[in-house]
Design a protein around this motif. Structure first.
Motif, PDB file in Angstrom:
ATOM      1  N   PRO A 225       1.056  -1.242  -0.107  1.00 55.68           N
ATOM      2  CA  PRO A 225      -0.246   0.004   0.022  1.00 55.68           C
ATOM      3  C   PRO A 225       0.744   1.174  -0.074  1.00 55.68           C
ATOM      4  O   PRO A 225       0.285   2.269  -0.382  1.00 55.68           O
ATOM      5  CB  PRO A 225      -0.856  -0.084   1.229  1.00 55.68           C
ATOM      6  CG  PRO A 225      -0.914  -1.402   1.659  1.00 55.68           C
ATOM      7  CD  PRO A 225       0.488  -2.002   1.150  1.00 55.68           C
ATOM      8  N   GLN A 226       2.040   1.131   0.351  1.00 60.74           N
ATOM      9  CA  GLN A 226       2.924   2.268   0.518  1.00 60.74           C
ATOM     10  C   GLN A 226       3.420   3.006  -0.837  1.00 60.74           C
ATOM     11  O   GLN A 226       3.727   3.859  -0.908  1.00 60.74           O
ATOM     12  CB  GLN A 226       4.059   2.196   1.358  1.00 60.74           C
ATOM     13  CG  GLN A 226       3.782   1.933   2.861  1.00 60.74           C
ATOM     14  CD  GLN A 226       3.039   2.921   3.421  1.00 60.74           C
ATOM     15  OE1 GLN A 226       3.431   4.203   3.363  1.00 60.74           O
ATOM     16  NE2 GLN A 226       2.050   2.618   3.952  1.00 60.74           N
ATOM     17  N   ARG A 227       3.128   1.993  -1.982  1.00 57.57           N
ATOM     18  CA  ARG A 227       3.494   2.374  -3.157  1.00 57.57           C
ATOM     19  C   ARG A 227       2.192   3.019  -3.893  1.00 57.57           C
ATOM     20  O   ARG A 227       2.397   3.484  -4.970  1.00 57.57           O
ATOM     21  CB  ARG A 227       3.722   1.229  -3.981  1.00 57.57           C
ATOM     22  CG  ARG A 227       5.067   0.535  -3.557  1.00 57.57           C
ATOM     23  CD  ARG A 227       5.429  -0.857  -4.218  1.00 57.57           C
ATOM     24  NE  ARG A 227       5.831  -0.683  -5.595  1.00 57.57           N
ATOM     25  CZ  ARG A 227       5.963  -1.607  -6.686  1.00 57.57           C
ATOM     26  NH1 ARG A 227       5.730  -2.612  -6.049  1.00 57.57           N
ATOM     27  NH2 ARG A 227       6.104  -1.289  -8.021  1.00 57.57           N
ATOM     28  N   LEU A 228       1.026   3.158  -3.227  1.00 51.59           N
ATOM     29  CA  LEU A 228      -0.068   3.392  -4.013  1.00 51.59           C
ATOM     30  C   LEU A 228      -0.704   4.978  -3.641  1.00 51.59           C
ATOM     31  O   LEU A 228      -0.366   5.335  -2.301  1.00 51.59           O
ATOM     32  CB  LEU A 228      -1.130   2.367  -3.719  1.00 51.59           C
ATOM     33  CG  LEU A 228      -0.923   0.783  -3.808  1.00 51.59           C
ATOM     34  CD1 LEU A 228      -1.953  -0.068  -3.378  1.00 51.59           C
ATOM     35  CD2 LEU A 228      -0.507   0.653  -5.647  1.00 51.59           C
ATOM     36  N   TYR A 229      -1.091   5.415  -4.758  1.00 50.44           N
ATOM     37  CA  TYR A 229      -1.938   6.701  -4.391  1.00 50.44           C
ATOM     38  C   TYR A 229      -3.384   6.668  -5.224  1.00 50.44           C
ATOM     39  O   TYR A 229      -3.354   5.830  -6.101  1.00 50.44           O
ATOM     40  CB  TYR A 229      -1.185   7.888  -5.067  1.00 50.44           C
ATOM     41  CG  TYR A 229       0.300   8.000  -4.364  1.00 50.44           C
ATOM     42  CD1 TYR A 229       0.630   8.988  -3.387  1.00 50.44           C
ATOM     43  CD2 TYR A 229       1.430   7.465  -4.914  1.00 50.44           C
ATOM     44  CE1 TYR A 229       1.794   9.065  -2.770  1.00 50.44           C
ATOM     45  CE2 TYR A 229       2.547   7.308  -4.199  1.00 50.44           C
ATOM     46  CZ  TYR A 229       2.860   8.126  -3.450  1.00 50.44           C
ATOM     47  OH  TYR A 229       3.893   8.525  -2.835  1.00 50.44           O
TER      48      TYR A 229
ATOM     49  N   ASP B  64       3.538   3.657  -7.493  1.00 48.96           N
ATOM     50  CA  ASP B  64       5.055   4.172  -7.504  1.00 48.96           C
ATOM     51  C   ASP B  64       6.239   2.853  -7.847  1.00 48.96           C
ATOM     52  O   ASP B  64       5.977   2.014  -6.999  1.00 48.96           O
ATOM     53  CB  ASP B  64       5.483   4.756  -6.245  1.00 48.96           C
ATOM     54  CG  ASP B  64       6.782   5.210  -6.372  1.00 48.96           C
ATOM     55  OD1 ASP B  64       7.336   5.072  -7.326  1.00 48.96           O
ATOM     56  OD2 ASP B  64       7.056   5.799  -5.258  1.00 48.96           O
ATOM     57  N   HIS B  65       6.701   2.829  -8.843  1.00 49.61           N
ATOM     58  CA  HIS B  65       7.394   1.960  -9.356  1.00 49.61           C
ATOM     59  C   HIS B  65       8.758   1.714  -8.862  1.00 49.61           C
ATOM     60  O   HIS B  65       9.602   1.021  -8.858  1.00 49.61           O
ATOM     61  CB  HIS B  65       7.670   1.673 -11.045  1.00 49.61           C
ATOM     62  CG  HIS B  65       6.334   1.710 -11.840  1.00 49.61           C
ATOM     63  ND1 HIS B  65       5.702   0.596 -12.020  1.00 49.61           N
ATOM     64  CD2 HIS B  65       5.339   2.398 -12.458  1.00 49.61           C
ATOM     65  CE1 HIS B  65       4.701   0.463 -12.506  1.00 49.61           C
ATOM     66  NE2 HIS B  65       4.346   1.849 -12.952  1.00 49.61           N
ATOM     67  N   THR B  66       9.395   3.128  -8.225  1.00 52.46           N
ATOM     68  CA  THR B  66      10.523   3.114  -7.632  1.00 52.46           C
ATOM     69  C   THR B  66      10.578   2.238  -6.342  1.00 52.46           C
ATOM     70  O   THR B  66      11.762   2.011  -5.880  1.00 52.46           O
ATOM     71  CB  THR B  66      10.915   4.672  -7.377  1.00 52.46           C
ATOM     72  OG1 THR B  66      10.042   5.228  -6.755  1.00 52.46           O
ATOM     73  CG2 THR B  66      10.712   5.257  -8.838  1.00 52.46           C
ATOM     74  N   GLY B  67       9.625   2.302  -5.531  1.00 44.75           N
ATOM     75  CA  GLY B  67       9.411   1.734  -4.261  1.00 44.75           C
ATOM     76  C   GLY B  67      10.115   2.790  -3.035  1.00 44.75           C
ATOM     77  O   GLY B  67      10.492   2.011  -2.032  1.00 44.75           O
ATOM     78  N   GLN B  68      10.118   3.785  -3.446  1.00 46.38           N
ATOM     79  CA  GLN B  68      10.635   4.830  -2.605  1.00 46.38           C
ATOM     80  C   GLN B  68       9.961   5.220  -1.605  1.00 46.38           C
ATOM     81  O   GLN B  68       8.734   4.881  -1.621  1.00 46.38           O
ATOM     82  CB  GLN B  68      11.212   6.067  -3.198  1.00 46.38           C
ATOM     83  CG  GLN B  68      12.257   6.156  -4.264  1.00 46.38           C
ATOM     84  CD  GLN B  68      12.272   7.532  -5.132  1.00 46.38           C
ATOM     85  OE1 GLN B  68      11.696   8.536  -4.740  1.00 46.38           O
ATOM     86  NE2 GLN B  68      13.074   7.468  -6.258  1.00 46.38           N
TER      87      GLN B  68
END
Length: 1007
Positions: free
Chosen positions: A146-150, A209-213
């Motif tokens: 979920p931390q990769r999602l907006y 977010d594909h970077t995973g930052q």
């Protein structure tokens, strides 16, 4: 170092490609995972993908979203098969509102063909359930952090009076997302529309977010970044966009979700690009194996040396998928120029980047292996697809070879223009030259690119014939821009100006018939066949007059109208057939309540109302609400019925006989016959033998007494069928009330969508005969035929013609008749066979072809015999001349060869060869052409006299020239070039030429 780096990159990519599938989930598993989530957990029903051909929607060239096949449901016109649906829809975006073609291959996620995963609610669940399901799937089975999602939601639009979707915003908060990850956007990003008109609504999107930052990247959402992209779009369909641009409410609220399958697979397989997945890597390996080029490296930087080749890899892989999807679904390049353009673009790139003309023939089967399990038509129709690709490749090669020198030069100077498929566009060269003259003076648009002015676009469009897609693609290639919306408005204004210039056009009042009830047209299908009289009974219909129209004015009654004037009436129900589906309309009469009759000469349809044009009789009266009787001309309708049914039989029979891909272009049905233009791809052509097979199949179907099954079906049921239906490529069908006509027995199968009138049983046709087959181009034929009594008459005429031909052949072989009489009979019979149609004389096509072949052979033999006879005449004539003019009294010969006028052509060599011992000059007249030849033995040649000098005196008279035969001496032998001569000048010029020749020889010939 850079090249070494590329080698390392390619090596790693190659290693990754071979290991892919063993270390990550497969694309097939990902698709199944999505579908099973809704099928198992949320009571959805699976609906298979519709074809990419939108046969019920004239606003679209391709199915571009999962919602297309459900448009009728969303508009409230159809009842959904299920309230909850899940599917994977084949989609294509290459034009119009959704045009991804120009960026395909330049990035890792745009495609012309892609799959859209979606779940649907038709008046069942709405916003909250849809969001919860999506979040549960993404963070559950798909295991995305979920931390990769907006998420985004609709921020409202003041101009349209649409408020912000705060309900959606609150739903995401309840699900557990933090406020900084819930972002509002406007119409462009969060209001979804299928096209210029149709169902629409606010939407919420899930971005990844594909970077995973770990950093919050909310400000980068919807910024067009390759490393932060949309994953899933959830549309809340509650509005309809009208033609005037306004927004209205739909009868029910629906949910339409769409998730790009290729993007999801890339995420699940840990790839930054869709192309680095098992959907594409096997295709790249195939391209590399066939072309033996450097392997695919996956570079996207325009500064990298491998970028151009890698872009070509991506374009070929993408286009091969799109081409296969289209062709397997029955789309034909002839009917869709966008498909043809992409196919030709793929052919060009295959040739330029991979030096392989037939690369698609190797790549497309590999695509079918990857997608065929999910979309069986891609495997089932693979051979058909490859036949069409072969045909299009050959046509494109011929077109390139035969294109004008101007186009060839232009493409040589500007190679990128060949992508535009303008080889057969005669106006393109002039348009491009004009663009080059003006482009430096264009204003710069907000995009930073010069914009082509609307008046110049209009000239390119109207004067030079460039279509909208070509204009858009040309602008892209030339790094220019177009305001297509402003151009559309410019076109509308130009059309209005054109209309206003047409004199009285605007003075004609407009008739508003929308308040008049629609006409019930079902009675047109209520008729029966009388087997004893072998005719159709078309019952008359009682109807009420709803409106009367005179001179485009609606009136309540009419009387005192002059004899022969036309009046249009609209009635509540009608049994008249309106021209459609290729079938001509009915005509007949109406009977007034008092028994008076008037002729109905035409019937048209407007907004579901039937307008009957009647010829007025003086002294009669008519008023609104009067009851009348409609009488269809039964003889005319009967002819239409049997010939329309015959068209269906012909279509099925041709498909059965030809091994190639066959499709119907168009058809025309009248009471006296039928015509069908049909395309045939592949090696198999419509030979005489094939036509005879077609006729045999049709006659067998007629004699088998096959009942016709006619049922009504809507587009939803049609799309989920498990059998094939023949449809006309490019034809737009209604989404409701589709009439399915089936003629099936044994291995004969005819299934077509058709609104026409048909027989109840094939036996009613009695017989069928193909009368004409005409080639309409490289892969298209026009077939004409007749059924019923006309077919029986044609067969009888065919037998008579065959006997007449054989009689001529027997007389020729026996020698019973003089050649002249036989020649006249051949000529007369050929004229009947070739032009009999002008006298409505139907003759079987096979009989015509075989008879003409036989007659041409006889005519050839007659000409050969005649030529031999005429050669004998020439020889006899020359021997007589020589006998009458012995050498001791006539030292030279000047002669007009009179027997040559009987021949089609003549060689004077034979005539002069009979006189080897003295000079000879011969003149002939054949078919209005004068020729001459002179020969002078070497012992008679002098500086003042030879063959050339002698013949020049004759040539001067006829204003012609002289020359020696090849490799011969002009002093010894010389020919005058044939010269056409007017009949009125023959005698005087011929006499002059003969006199000049005699005088010259008498004066200058050595003694």
């Amino acid at each position: 170092m850079q090249l070494n780096g590329h080698r390392v990159c390619c090596a790693l990519r190659k290693h990754y490609s071979t290991s892919l599938g063993s270390t990550t989930v497969s694309s097939k598993y990902v698709r199944k995972q999505f579908l099973d989530f809704f099928l198992t957990n949320h009571r959805h029903k699976f609906i298979r993908s519709s074809p990419v051909v939108p046969f019920c929607d004239p606003t679209l060239a391709f199915v571009n979203a999962g919602m297309n096949q459900f448009k009728g449901v969303l508009l409230g016109r159809e009842t959904p098969i299920h309230r909850r649906v899940v599917n994977s829809q084949k989609c294509i975006r290459v034009g119009g509102k959704h045009n991804d073609l120009n960026v395909v291959g330049t990035d890792g996620y745009h495609h012309t063909f892609f799959e859209m995963l979606g779940n649907w609610s038709f008046g069942d669940y709405f916003k909250e359930e849809a969001c919860q399901m999506a979040w549960s799937l993404i963070t559950g089975p798909l295991q995305i952090n979920p931390q990769r999602l907006y998420v985004t939601y609709f921020g409202g639009n003041e101009r349209l009076g649409l408020p912000a979707d705060t309900e959606c915003q609150e739903i995401w908060r309840k699900i557990g997302l933090s406020s900084e990850r819930i972002l509002p956007f406007g119409m462009e990003d969060n209001f979804w529309e299928m096209g210029q008109t149709g169902p629409c609504g606010s939407c919420t999107e899930i971005h990844i977010d594909h970077t995973g930052q770990s950093d919050n990247r909310a400000l980068s959402v919807n910024m067009g970044l390759a490393d932060l992209t949309e994953l899933w779009n959830i549309v809340f369909i509650q509005y309809n966009r009208e033609e005037d641009g306004s927004i209205t409410n739909l009868p029910e609220c629906h949910v339409d979700t769409g998730m790009g399958f290729e993007r999801l697979v890339a995420i699940q397989q840990g790839s930054r690009s869709n192309y680095d997945t098992d959907l594409f890597i096997p295709i790249f390996n195939c391209i590399q194996r066939v072309s033996e080029c450097s392997p695919y490296c996956g570079t996207f930087s325009t500064t990298a040396a491998t970028y151009q080749l890698d872009t070509a890899y991506r374009i070929i892989a993408d286009h091969a998928r799109m081409i296969l999807a289209c062709l397997a679904d029955g789309m034909i390049p002839d009917k869709n120029h966008k498909l043809r353009r992409i196919l030709r673009r793929a052919l060009l790139i295959s040739e330029r980047s991979f030096c392989q003309k037939r690369l698609l023939h190797e790549v497309i089967p590999r695509v079918s292996e990857i997608l065929g399990d999910t979309y069986p038509e891609m495997q089932n129709r693979l051979s058909d697809v490859l036949q069409i690709v072969t045909h299009e490749t050959e046509v494109f090669d011929l077109l390139r070879q035969s294109s004008s020198q101007e186009v060839k030069k232009l493409i040589k100077d500007f190679p990128h223009l060949e992508e535009l498929d303008v080889l057969d566009s005669p106006g393109f060269v002039l348009a491009f030259e004009e663009l080059q003259r003006h482009k430096n003076h264009f204003k710069v648009a907000s995009s930073g690119l010069p914009i082509i002015p609307n008046d110049l676009l209009f000239k390119f469009y109207g004067t030079y014939g460039l279509d909208r897609d070509t204009l858009e693609h040309l602008a892209y290639l030339e790094k220019l821009s177009i305001d297509m919306g402003a151009f559309e408005q410019y076109l509308k204004a130009a059309n209005k100006r054109s209309i206003s210039s047409r004199g009285n056009y605007q003075k004609i009042p407009f008739v508003d018939i929308t308040k008049i009830s629609e006409t019930d047209t079902m009675p047109k299908h209520e008729y029966s066949f009388d087997p004893e009289l072998r005719t159709y009974r078309i019952p008359s219909v009682k109807a009420s007059i709803l409106a009367i129209i005179i001179d485009k004015h609606i009136v309540d009654h009419v009387e005192n109208l002059p004899e022969g004037e036309t009046v249009v009436i609209i009635v509540d129900r009608s049994n008249f057939y309106v021209e459609s589906g290729g079938q001509e309309g009915d005509y007949g009469t109406i009977t007034l309540s008092g028994g008076e009759e008037m002729t109905v000469k035409a019937v048209t349809q407007l907004q579901n109302r039937l307008l009957h044009t009647i010829v007025w009789k003086s002294g009669l009266k008519m008023a609104k609400n009067d009851l009348i009787t409609l009488n269809v001309n039964s003889e005319n309708r009967a002819g239409n019925i049997i010939h329309h049914t015959a068209t269906h039989l012909l279509n099925a029979a041709v498909r059965k006989v030809t091994e190639g891909v066959t499709y119907q272009n168009s058809s025309s049905v009248t009471s006296s016959g039928m015509k069908m233009e049909i395309g045939v791809y592949g090696e198999e052509k419509l030979s005489v033998e094939n036509i005879e097979k077609v006729e045999k199949i049709i006659r067998k179907a007629i004699n088998s007494n096959i009942p016709l099954r006619i049922s009504t079906i809507d587009s939803q049921k049609l799309l989920q069928r498990n059998y094939e239906i023949t449809m006309v490529p490019g034809e737009v069908y209604p989404d409701r009330g589709l009439r399915l006509v089936e003629i099936i027995e044994g291995d004969f199968v005819s299934r077509e969508l058709c609104c026409g009138t048909h027989a109840k049983n094939t036996k009613e046709l009695e017989d069928f005969c193909v009368t004409t087959v005409r080639s309409m181009g490289r892969a298209s034929y026009l077939i004409c035929g007749v059924a019923g009594k006309a077919a029986i008459s044609a067969q009888e005429m065919g037998m008579q013609m065959t006997e007449d031909v054989q009689a001529i052949k027997r007389d020729l072989e026996s020698g019973k008749q003089q050649i002249e009489h036989l020649e006249a009979r051949v000529h007369r019979l050929k004229n009947v066979l070739q032009h009999g149609f002008q006298e409505n004389l139907a003759i079987p096509h096979a009989v015509k072809v075989t008879s003409l072949e036989t007659l041409n052979g006889i005519a050839k033999h007659i000409r050969s015999v005649t030529r031999e006879s005429l050669r004998e005449f020439i020889e006899i004539e020359m021997k007589n001349v020589l006998d009458d003019n012995p050498s001791d009294s006539s030292p030279f010969i000047v002669h007009f060869l009179s027997s040559a006028s009987l021949m089609e052509s003549v060689s004077l060599k034979k005539a002069t060869s009979l006189c080897p011992d003295r000079p000879i000059l011969v003149i002939s007249l054949t078919g209005g052409e004068i020729k001459a030849r002179s020969c002078v033995p070497e012992k008679f040649v002098s500086k003042d006299f030879n063959a050339e000098l002698w013949l020049q005196k004759v040539a001067q008279v006829f204003k012609s020239t002289c020359a020696a035969p090849k490799f011969q001496d002009a002093q010894i032998v010389c020919n005058m070039k044939g010269k056409k001569i007017k009949f009125s000048a023959v005698d005087s010029q011929l006499e002059t030429a003969l006199t000049f020749a005699r005088d010259f020889a008498s004066k200058f010939m050595p003694r």
